[in-house]
Write an enzyme that holds these catalytic residues in place. Structure first.
Site, PDB file in Angstrom:
ATOM      1  N   HIS A  93       6.879 -84.856  -1.634  1.00 28.48           N
ATOM      2  CA  HIS A  93       7.109 -85.989  -2.546  1.00 28.48           C
ATOM      3  C   HIS A  93       6.452 -87.268  -2.009  1.00 28.48           C
ATOM      4  O   HIS A  93       6.463 -87.525  -0.809  1.00 28.48           O
ATOM      5  CB  HIS A  93       8.612 -86.210  -2.753  1.00 28.48           C
ATOM      6  CG  HIS A  93       8.886 -87.081  -3.937  1.00 28.48           C
ATOM      7  ND1 HIS A  93       8.785 -88.446  -3.891  1.00 28.48           N
ATOM      8  CD2 HIS A  93       9.225 -86.769  -5.213  1.00 28.48           C
ATOM      9  CE1 HIS A  93       9.050 -88.940  -5.086  1.00 28.48           C
ATOM     10  NE2 HIS A  93       9.330 -87.937  -5.909  1.00 28.48           N
ATOM     11  N   GLU A 160       2.411 -86.093 -10.177  1.00 27.99           N
ATOM     12  CA  GLU A 160       3.204 -87.326 -10.117  1.00 27.99           C
ATOM     13  C   GLU A 160       2.303 -88.541  -9.887  1.00 27.99           C
ATOM     14  O   GLU A 160       1.952 -88.843  -8.747  1.00 27.99           O
ATOM     15  CB  GLU A 160       4.231 -87.244  -8.976  1.00 27.99           C
ATOM     16  CG  GLU A 160       5.466 -86.474  -9.324  1.00 27.99           C
ATOM     17  CD  GLU A 160       6.695 -86.985  -8.564  1.00 27.99           C
ATOM     18  OE1 GLU A 160       7.732 -87.169  -9.204  1.00 27.99           O
ATOM     19  OE2 GLU A 160       6.619 -87.202  -7.346  1.00 27.99           O
TER      20      GLU A 160
HETATM   21  P1  13P Z   1      11.498 -91.412 -11.848  1.00 31.70           P
HETATM   22  O1  13P Z   1      11.860 -90.388 -12.871  1.00 31.70           O
HETATM   23  O2  13P Z   1      12.626 -92.302 -11.456  1.00 31.70           O
HETATM   24  O3  13P Z   1      10.260 -92.158 -12.244  1.00 31.70           O
HETATM   25  O4  13P Z   1      11.124 -90.603 -10.524  1.00 31.70           O
HETATM   26  C1  13P Z   1      10.082 -89.722 -10.571  1.00 31.70           C
HETATM   27  C2  13P Z   1      10.122 -88.934  -9.333  1.00 31.70           C
HETATM   28  O5  13P Z   1       9.771 -89.405  -8.272  1.00 31.70           O
HETATM   29  C3  13P Z   1      10.680 -87.581  -9.452  1.00 31.70           C
HETATM   30  O6  13P Z   1      10.554 -86.894  -8.260  1.00 31.70           O
END
Ligand code: 13P
Length: 251
Positions: A93, A160
């Site tokens: 992450h 992401e």
């Molecule tokens: P949010 O949904 O708060 O933008 O977070 C995304 C995230 O980092 C999921 O792992």
């Protein structure tokens, strides 16, 4: 077609075990008919042995170490996660890279250990830039180094865009089209690392400000296989709505 995968990443929340249990049970109770969606809740380590996964709602962790046991103070091993009922683990992450200086080489070791222990891996590939590029290519190439294409039945990839995470300063929400472009870029890299068939079949989900209103756009127009949900997963009613909207039209 595979079921959409909706994963809650609770991050470092909530503070109390009581609240974690309440939220987990609420989600279980209200998603009994959601057999059309694969639901996973990734909770902080300390809550994992207490939360009881069900047929519909599976349990995941947010990190793990690359060894099974030994003198590694503060670490939690993939085998320990399996023993307390986890089936999934988030690895790589962007918040771990940003705040804990986690390197892609370490993520690669963790992915191998987690798969070896029988876990399903949710591998996050983040982009700091609007246009997906070299940074993602590096994360995918190094993160998946030494892995055989057969692992893709237990490997989920997350696109992401770091700038679209709800808690970043920018507060920008990616469009389904931008999500789709990120996913296509990842498949292009996968095709060069493995082969076209593997790249096409890989499960690529989207993470970044997902909520009950935008989830369908990411699934349909964005061609994403699911969502990794941060902030919106902490409000159980909202998370339940995300799940319901993910299995639309058969709500
Ligand atoms: P949010 O949904 O708060 O933008 O977070 C995304 C995230 O980092 C999921 O792992």
């Amino acid at each position: 077609m595979e079921k959409p995968l909706i994963i809650a990443n609770w991050k470092c929340n909530p503070i109390t075990l009581a609240e974690a249990k309440r939220n987990f049970e609420l989600i279980k109770e209200n998603t009994k008919t959601a057999e059309k969606v694969e639901i996973v809740i990734c909770a902080p380590f300390v809550f994992l042995p207490i939360l009881k996964p069900s047929e519909n709602v599976k349990l995941g962790a947010q990190d793990c170490f690359w060894e099974d046991r030994g003198p590694f103070t503060g670490e939690v091993s993939p085998k320990q996660l399996v023993d307390v009922g986890c089936q999934y683990v988030i690895l790589g992450h962007s918040e771990r890279r940003r705040y804990l200086a986690e390197k892609t080489e370490a993520v690669n070791q963790k992915i191998k250990a987690a798969l070896g222990a029988g876990l399903k891996v949710i591998f996050c590939v983040g982009s700091e830039t609007k246009i997906p590029g070299e940074e993602m290519e590096y994360q995918l190439t190094e993160g998946l180094k030494g892995l055989d294409k057969r692992v893709f039945d237990r490997l989920i990839l997350v696109y992401e865009p770091v700038w679209a995470i709800s808690t970043t300063k920018e507060k920008v929400i990616a469009t389904p089209k931008e999500a789709q472009e990120g996913g296509l870029y990842m498949r292009k890299i996968l095709a060069s690392l493995f082969d076209a068939e593997t790249a096409k079949a890989a499960r690529v989900i989207y993470g970044g400000s997902v909520d009950s209103k935008n989830i369908r756009g990411f699934l349909d127009e964005g061609e994403m296989a699911g969502g990794l949900v941060g902030a919106a997963s902490l409000k159980s009613e909202e998370f339940i709505d995300i799940i319901k909207n993910a299995c639309y039209p058969e709500r």
